[in-house]
Enzyme design. Structure first.
Site, PDB file in Angstrom:
ATOM      1  N   SER A  12     -17.779  -4.427 -38.490  1.00 13.97           N
ATOM      2  CA  SER A  12     -17.283  -5.692 -37.945  1.00 13.97           C
ATOM      3  C   SER A  12     -16.317  -6.291 -38.964  1.00 13.97           C
ATOM      4  CB  SER A  12     -18.463  -6.617 -37.643  1.00 13.97           C
ATOM      5  OG  SER A  12     -18.023  -7.801 -37.042  1.00 13.97           O
ATOM      6  N   HIS A  39     -16.143  -4.339 -33.981  1.00 10.56           N
ATOM      7  CA  HIS A  39     -15.919  -5.613 -33.300  1.00 10.56           C
ATOM      8  C   HIS A  39     -14.482  -6.011 -33.579  1.00 10.56           C
ATOM      9  CE1 HIS A  39     -20.481  -6.539 -33.918  1.00 10.56           C
ATOM     10  NE2 HIS A  39     -20.273  -5.591 -33.032  1.00 10.56           N
ATOM     11  N   ASP A 132     -25.689  -6.846 -35.482  1.00  7.66           N
ATOM     12  CA  ASP A 132     -25.479  -5.791 -34.490  1.00  7.66           C
ATOM     13  C   ASP A 132     -25.462  -4.436 -35.184  1.00  7.66           C
ATOM     14  OD1 ASP A 132     -24.975  -4.604 -32.023  1.00  7.66           O
ATOM     15  OD2 ASP A 132     -22.796  -4.815 -32.234  1.00  7.66           O
TER      16      ASP A 132
END
Length: 190
Positions: A12, A39, A132
């Protein structure tokens, strides 16, 4: 350890820089696929594919629904969809609710890949600012696969690799520069 048949990577915040370091050092020919969930926001893979293609020594493509997961290719999850790997080792998209505010979700990719590849999968968690991927990495380990986590002490955003360590543990917790050499060794040894 079982011979690896796929690598999945999640990241991310700070991910593009970390991915450049890892993907540039993967040595072709690579006899297995690499599937990346980053992401990436609204710009998604439109910017990330060409950015990574400039640095990787393997072809980089956005994963397409129903396409087979091909060896020797770096596949990127598209923006706006969860990317799954089906048991027939083809990609599937999902518009289920975001996980940890993210779609695509690293957990969704890792969990589906663990079902498809079992002990023949390596999951790699890099820098990021959300949890996540931690549950997905735990699923990979539960299925007998290998977990590699970037050392949170050197990650640009340590929350994601730290969550992975806390929830899943790791077979290897390494500085970023040592992750691709380990993958090369694991993939190319018989």
């Amino acid at each position: 350890m079982a011979r690896l048949e796929a690598i999945v990577i999640g990241c991310s915040a700070g991910g593009p820089g970390a991915l450049k370091t890892v993907l540039r050092a993967l040595a072709p020919p690579l006899p297995l696929p690499v599937v990346v969930c980053s992401h990436s926001g609204e710009s998604g893979t439109d910017l990330l594919v060409p950015l990574l293609a400039r640095h990787a020594r393997l072809p980089v493509r956005e994963a397409r629904e129903r396409w087979p997961v091909q060896a020797g290719i770096i596949h990127l999850a598209p923006p706006g969809y969860h990317l799954l790997i089906e048991r027939d080792r083809c990609f599937a998209y999902s518009v289920d609710a975001p996980v940890h505010y993210s779609r695509p979700s690293i957990d969704v990719l890792f969990e589906s890949a663990a079902e498809a590849y079992g002990e023949r999968l390596a999951g790699v968690m890099l820098t990021g600012a959300s949890p996540d991927g931690a549950q997905g990495l735990a699923r990979i380990r539960h299925a007998g696969g290998l977990a590699i986590v970037q050392d949170p002490a050197e990650a640009l955003a340590p929350a994601m690799p730290q969550a992975a360590l806390d929830q899943a543990g790791a077979d290897h917790c390494l500085p970023l520069a040592r992750i691709a050499p380990l993958l090369n060794e694991l993939v190319h040894r018989e």
